[in-house]
Write a protein that holds these residues in place. Sequence first.
Motif, PDB file in Angstrom:
ATOM      1  N   LYS A   8       0.878  -1.246   0.088  1.00 49.76           N
ATOM      2  CA  LYS A   8      -0.057   0.041   0.083  1.00 49.76           C
ATOM      3  C   LYS A   8       0.795   1.083  -0.061  1.00 49.76           C
ATOM      4  O   LYS A   8       1.973   1.242   0.656  1.00 49.76           O
ATOM      5  N   TYR A   9       0.330   2.346  -0.706  1.00 49.63           N
ATOM      6  CA  TYR A   9       0.902   3.572  -0.969  1.00 49.63           C
ATOM      7  C   TYR A   9       0.193   4.651  -0.803  1.00 49.63           C
ATOM      8  O   TYR A   9      -1.037   4.716  -1.080  1.00 49.63           O
ATOM      9  N   LEU A  10       0.610   5.701  -0.120  1.00 53.17           N
ATOM     10  CA  LEU A  10      -0.056   7.001  -0.015  1.00 53.17           C
ATOM     11  C   LEU A  10       0.515   7.972  -1.155  1.00 53.17           C
ATOM     12  O   LEU A  10       1.737   8.298  -1.155  1.00 53.17           O
ATOM     13  N   VAL A  11      -0.303   8.139  -2.052  1.00 53.05           N
ATOM     14  CA  VAL A  11       0.142   9.206  -3.092  1.00 53.05           C
ATOM     15  C   VAL A  11      -0.585  10.472  -2.953  1.00 53.05           C
ATOM     16  O   VAL A  11      -1.639  10.704  -2.739  1.00 53.05           O
ATOM     17  N   MET A  12       0.354  11.691  -2.789  1.00 55.56           N
ATOM     18  CA  MET A  12      -0.156  12.726  -2.609  1.00 55.56           C
ATOM     19  C   MET A  12       0.261  14.095  -3.553  1.00 55.56           C
ATOM     20  O   MET A  12       1.043  13.978  -4.154  1.00 55.56           O
ATOM     21  N   MET A  49      -8.895  13.811 -13.354  1.00 54.45           N
ATOM     22  CA  MET A  49      -8.829  12.987 -12.265  1.00 54.45           C
ATOM     23  C   MET A  49      -9.742  11.953 -11.766  1.00 54.45           C
ATOM     24  O   MET A  49      -9.522  10.747 -11.439  1.00 54.45           O
ATOM     25  N   ALA A  50     -10.929  12.221 -12.395  1.00 60.75           N
ATOM     26  CA  ALA A  50     -11.980  11.116 -12.433  1.00 60.75           C
ATOM     27  C   ALA A  50     -11.702   9.872 -13.075  1.00 60.75           C
ATOM     28  O   ALA A  50     -12.061   8.790 -12.848  1.00 60.75           O
ATOM     29  N   ALA A  51     -10.876  10.269 -14.526  1.00 61.58           N
ATOM     30  CA  ALA A  51     -10.566   8.877 -15.127  1.00 61.58           C
ATOM     31  C   ALA A  51      -9.403   8.255 -14.632  1.00 61.58           C
ATOM     32  O   ALA A  51      -9.524   6.991 -14.484  1.00 61.58           O
ATOM     33  N   ILE A  52      -8.684   8.780 -13.791  1.00 58.88           N
ATOM     34  CA  ILE A  52      -7.587   8.085 -13.076  1.00 58.88           C
ATOM     35  C   ILE A  52      -8.503   7.226 -11.769  1.00 58.88           C
ATOM     36  O   ILE A  52      -8.196   6.154 -12.022  1.00 58.88           O
ATOM     37  N   ASN A  53      -9.396   7.985 -11.307  1.00 57.85           N
ATOM     38  CA  ASN A  53      -9.801   7.175 -10.073  1.00 57.85           C
ATOM     39  C   ASN A  53     -10.704   5.835 -10.762  1.00 57.85           C
ATOM     40  O   ASN A  53     -10.727   4.827 -10.081  1.00 57.85           O
ATOM     41  N   GLU A  76      -6.988  -1.110  -7.561  1.00 58.31           N
ATOM     42  CA  GLU A  76      -5.694  -0.652  -6.897  1.00 58.31           C
ATOM     43  C   GLU A  76      -6.290   0.377  -5.935  1.00 58.31           C
ATOM     44  O   GLU A  76      -5.384   0.873  -4.960  1.00 58.31           O
ATOM     45  N   LEU A  77      -7.361   0.938  -6.297  1.00 63.68           N
ATOM     46  CA  LEU A  77      -7.771   2.145  -5.397  1.00 63.68           C
ATOM     47  C   LEU A  77      -8.506   1.845  -4.131  1.00 63.68           C
ATOM     48  O   LEU A  77      -9.429   0.908  -4.095  1.00 63.68           O
ATOM     49  N   VAL A  78      -8.028   2.093  -3.023  1.00 64.49           N
ATOM     50  CA  VAL A  78      -8.319   1.842  -1.631  1.00 64.49           C
ATOM     51  C   VAL A  78      -9.152   3.104  -1.350  1.00 64.49           C
ATOM     52  O   VAL A  78     -10.301   2.911  -0.653  1.00 64.49           O
ATOM     53  N   ASP A  79      -8.637   4.063  -1.479  1.00 62.55           N
ATOM     54  CA  ASP A  79      -9.231   5.497  -1.324  1.00 62.55           C
ATOM     55  C   ASP A  79      -8.651   6.650  -1.886  1.00 62.55           C
ATOM     56  O   ASP A  79      -7.349   6.506  -2.181  1.00 62.55           O
ATOM     57  N   GLY A  80      -9.265   7.680  -2.126  1.00 62.47           N
ATOM     58  CA  GLY A  80      -8.730   8.705  -2.663  1.00 62.47           C
ATOM     59  C   GLY A  80      -9.766  10.140  -2.516  1.00 62.47           C
ATOM     60  O   GLY A  80     -10.946   9.860  -2.864  1.00 62.47           O
ATOM     61  N   GLN A  81      -9.035  11.139  -2.163  1.00 65.08           N
ATOM     62  CA  GLN A  81     -10.013  12.491  -1.807  1.00 65.08           C
ATOM     63  C   GLN A  81      -9.330  13.718  -2.338  1.00 65.08           C
ATOM     64  O   GLN A  81      -8.082  13.801  -2.170  1.00 65.08           O
ATOM     65  N   TRP A  97      -4.218   9.636  -2.564  1.00 67.79           N
ATOM     66  CA  TRP A  97      -5.099   8.358  -3.056  1.00 67.79           C
ATOM     67  C   TRP A  97      -4.262   7.550  -1.931  1.00 67.79           C
ATOM     68  O   TRP A  97      -3.031   7.513  -2.064  1.00 67.79           O
ATOM     69  N   VAL A  98      -4.891   6.435  -1.573  1.00 66.22           N
ATOM     70  CA  VAL A  98      -4.332   5.110  -0.994  1.00 66.22           C
ATOM     71  C   VAL A  98      -4.352   4.019  -2.044  1.00 66.22           C
ATOM     72  O   VAL A  98      -5.453   3.850  -2.425  1.00 66.22           O
TER      73      VAL A  98
END
Length: 138
Positions: free
Chosen positions: A2-6, A40-44, A52-57, A94-95
């Motif tokens: 798991k990674y935090l991407v900021m 950003m919506a397309a990435i999500n 791969e998406l755990v969370d993102g805000q 994103w997590v």
Amino acid sequence: MKYLVMVQGTQADYEAMSGKGSPESPAWNAQQLEAMYAYMAAINDDLSETGELVDGQGLAEPARARTVTLGDDGKAVITDGPYSETKELMAGYWVLECASLERVTEIADRVTRCPQPDGAPNYPVVIRPIMDGAGDLC
């Protein structure tokens, strides 16, 4: 793993996105803002499809932040909003759960290519591995 991407930004960037430009960050128009949100919506969406998406805000503007520190007397010192000298702060995150650092780096590279107005500041996308409660990497 798991990674935090900021992603980072400043109060001036948030104001620019609402149409109030400054020497540090030019004003965005409605089409530019819409393009950024769509990108950003397309990435999500892609990260959701790959699992791969755990969370993102996205985060509220720095002016709405609250900082809590420990004062010399042992009591909390609470400050609302950023100080004028505050530089970049986390603007969103994103997590992600990715197979490798290389994969999460590919995703961060894609994030750096988000459309924005000419002259808008470019900030690095920061990747941090997430540790579990025992101090091991997740």
